[in-house]
Design a protein around this motif. Structure first.
Motif, mmCIF file in Angstrom:
data_model
loop_
_atom_site.group_PDB
_atom_site.id
_atom_site.type_symbol
_atom_site.label_atom_id
_atom_site.label_comp_id
_atom_site.label_asym_id
_atom_site.label_seq_id
_atom_site.Cartn_x
_atom_site.Cartn_y
_atom_site.Cartn_z
ATOM 1 N N ASP A 98 -16.948 -13.136 34.805
ATOM 2 C CA ASP A 98 -18.052 -13.415 35.725
ATOM 3 C C ASP A 98 -18.780 -14.701 35.348
ATOM 4 O O ASP A 98 -19.252 -15.431 36.218
ATOM 5 N N PHE A 99 -18.884 -14.963 34.042
ATOM 6 C CA PHE A 99 -19.509 -16.177 33.523
ATOM 7 C C PHE A 99 -18.613 -16.792 32.460
ATOM 8 O O PHE A 99 -17.978 -16.075 31.678
ATOM 9 N N ILE A 116 -29.612 -12.308 26.610
ATOM 10 C CA ILE A 116 -29.066 -12.660 27.924
ATOM 11 C C ILE A 116 -28.582 -11.372 28.580
ATOM 12 O O ILE A 116 -27.451 -10.922 28.367
ATOM 13 N N THR A 117 -29.455 -10.771 29.345
ATOM 14 C CA THR A 117 -29.192 -9.473 29.957
ATOM 15 C C THR A 117 -28.497 -9.639 31.309
ATOM 16 O O THR A 117 -28.443 -10.733 31.873
ATOM 17 N N ASP A 118 -28.017 -8.531 31.848
ATOM 18 C CA ASP A 118 -27.410 -8.575 33.178
ATOM 19 C C ASP A 118 -28.430 -8.959 34.243
ATOM 20 O O ASP A 118 -28.083 -9.570 35.257
ATOM 21 N N ASP A 119 -29.696 -8.600 34.037
ATOM 22 C CA ASP A 119 -30.734 -9.000 34.996
ATOM 23 C C ASP A 119 -30.837 -10.526 35.065
ATOM 24 O O ASP A 119 -31.001 -11.098 36.150
ATOM 25 N N ILE A 120 -30.747 -11.183 33.913
ATOM 26 C CA ILE A 120 -30.767 -12.651 33.887
ATOM 27 C C ILE A 120 -29.520 -13.203 34.549
ATOM 28 O O ILE A 120 -29.594 -14.128 35.377
ATOM 29 N N LEU A 121 -28.368 -12.646 34.233
ATOM 30 C CA LEU A 121 -27.111 -13.127 34.810
ATOM 31 C C LEU A 121 -27.068 -12.902 36.324
ATOM 32 O O LEU A 121 -26.477 -13.694 37.059
ATOM 33 N N ASP A 122 -27.683 -11.843 36.786
ATOM 34 C CA ASP A 122 -27.734 -11.583 38.232
ATOM 35 C C ASP A 122 -28.608 -12.601 38.961
ATOM 36 O O ASP A 122 -28.411 -12.849 40.158
ATOM 37 N N VAL A 127 -27.246 -20.652 32.760
ATOM 38 C CA VAL A 127 -28.111 -20.106 31.724
ATOM 39 C C VAL A 127 -28.160 -21.069 30.539
ATOM 40 O O VAL A 127 -27.122 -21.414 29.964
ATOM 41 N N LEU A 128 -29.360 -21.507 30.203
ATOM 42 C CA LEU A 128 -29.675 -22.462 29.144
ATOM 43 C C LEU A 128 -29.213 -23.877 29.512
ATOM 44 O O LEU A 128 -28.236 -24.051 30.247
ATOM 45 N N LYS A 129 -29.917 -24.867 28.956
ATOM 46 C CA LYS A 129 -29.775 -26.234 29.445
ATOM 47 C C LYS A 129 -29.148 -27.203 28.447
ATOM 48 O O LYS A 129 -28.860 -28.341 28.810
ATOM 49 N N HIS A 130 -28.971 -26.768 27.199
ATOM 50 C CA HIS A 130 -28.505 -27.706 26.182
ATOM 51 C C HIS A 130 -27.039 -27.467 25.837
ATOM 52 O O HIS A 130 -26.489 -26.395 26.095
ATOM 53 N N GLY A 131 -26.428 -28.460 25.212
ATOM 54 C CA GLY A 131 -24.983 -28.426 24.999
ATOM 55 C C GLY A 131 -24.504 -27.460 23.950
ATOM 56 O O GLY A 131 -23.313 -27.138 23.908
ATOM 57 N N ILE A 136 -22.250 -20.586 32.784
ATOM 58 C CA ILE A 136 -22.191 -20.935 34.206
ATOM 59 C C ILE A 136 -21.437 -19.840 34.951
ATOM 60 O O ILE A 136 -20.405 -19.355 34.468
ATOM 61 N N ARG A 137 -21.960 -19.473 36.106
ATOM 62 C CA ARG A 137 -21.309 -18.437 36.903
ATOM 63 C C ARG A 137 -19.913 -18.900 37.312
ATOM 64 O O ARG A 137 -19.719 -20.055 37.734
ATOM 65 N N ASN A 138 -18.951 -18.013 37.225
ATOM 66 C CA ASN A 138 -17.558 -18.367 37.502
ATOM 67 C C ASN A 138 -17.250 -18.226 38.992
ATOM 68 O O ASN A 138 -16.515 -17.330 39.429
#
Length: 310
Positions: A98-99, A116-122, A127-131, A136-138
């Motif tokens: 999924d991600f 990083i919970t499923d609520d966040i992924l939903d 998710v998060l901005k640094h390298g 990223i959602r697939n």
């Protein structure tokens, strides 16, 4: 539960503590890692870790075959700029997830799913901005985020065809594109990004000045003990990022090792339950600049002066 895979191409010798990094990955049993490497037999596949042994040249050909223009990928370090495109380029390896995401190996993980919970992924496509850690959602749309074009920003064709490093995977690259385009991204200070300019531990965007502290990994959880405002406190993190630090491992890793401590330059084992301010100051003494940062800065300035004379 949404399925997550983190993609890591790594070519060349692993750092001194990759076995500890690996152990911290293994404890996150519901998160998967996909590692492409030329280091034969160094990492053994586990239930949540898949290893693909390959040469850098063969791996580079996979990337070149995905684009209709000539890419510049002569050195493994340049792969940092290609990270946001992994979802498209390596889709054959990650279709079931999924991600997907990318992360570094100069880090130790705590409990990823706790932060990083499923609520966040939903709720978020990125998710998060640094390298050093990004998800990223697939989906076809999210996997093409890197192709967005923003006036005044370098586009992916320019970045992928140049030998320069643009930090395209970090805040100044794709993350800033998405923000300017109004795409929601999840961001919270759930990790400890150590400031590599200083010899002591200072956590970027968290600590103000010098803070006596030590990090502890204990059976899959990562937290720090630190002294602030007259008392020893405790704080849990998803991971610690030890960028540009030479770290010494002062014990042999085995199944009997359930915890270890992380100081500014070493991993070690000692009782920590009764730590006081003096203990934390001993572990994380105040010293100014990190030698490697000074050396790298010196070389950087010299190179710029030489270029300026040409």
């Amino acid at each position: 539960m949404q399925k997550i895979v983190l993609i890591i191409p790594y070519f060349g010798k692993f750092n001194s503590y990759y076995n500890l990094w690996l152990k911290s990955c293994e404890c996150n049993e519901t998160v998967n890692w996909l590692i492409f490497t030329d280091q034969k037999g160094k990492i053994f596949s586990k239930n949540n870790i898949r290893v693909v042994e390959t040469s850098f040249s063969a791996f580079r050909e996979i990337f070149q075959s995905h684009f209709d223009f000539k890419i510049s990928l002569d050195m493994p370090y340049k792969l940092c700029d290609f990270k946001p495109a992994y979802g498209e380029i390596l889709q054959n390896y990650i279709g079931e997830y999924d991600f997907w995401g990318y992360c570094d190996m100069d880090m130790i993980f705590g409990d990823i799913r706790k932060f990083i919970t499923d609520d966040i992924l939903d709720s978020f496509d990125k998710v998060l901005k640094h390298g050093h850690f990004t998800l990223i959602r697939n989906t076809r749309a999210a996997n093409a985020f890197y192709k967005m074009e923003v006036p005044g920003k370098h586009n992916y064709k320019e970045v992928f065809s140049s030998p320069k490093n643009y930090a395209f995977d970090e805040w100044g690259g794709v993350s800033s594109f998405l923000e300017l385009c109004g795409v929601k991204q999840y961001y919270a200070m759930i990790y400890a990004d150590v400031n590599f300019c200083y010899d002591f531990f200072q956590i970027l965007h968290v600590d103000i000045g010098y803070t006596p502290q030590v990090f502890i990994w204990n059976q899959g959880m990562l937290f720090r003990k630190y002294y602030l405002e007259g008392e020893v406190r405790e704080q849990e993190f998803m991971y610690i990022h030890l960028q540009k630090r030479n770290m010494k491992v002062e014990f042999s890793l085995s199944d009997k090792v359930h915890y270890f401590l992380i100081g500014p330059h070493r991993f070690y084992i000692e009782p920590y339950e009764q730590y006081k301010e003096d203990d934390l100051t001993r572990i994380n003494p105040f010293r100014m600049y990190h030698k490697k940062w000074l050396y790298d800065t010196f070389l950087y300035n010299i190179k710029n002066r030489i270029r300026g004379r040409k």
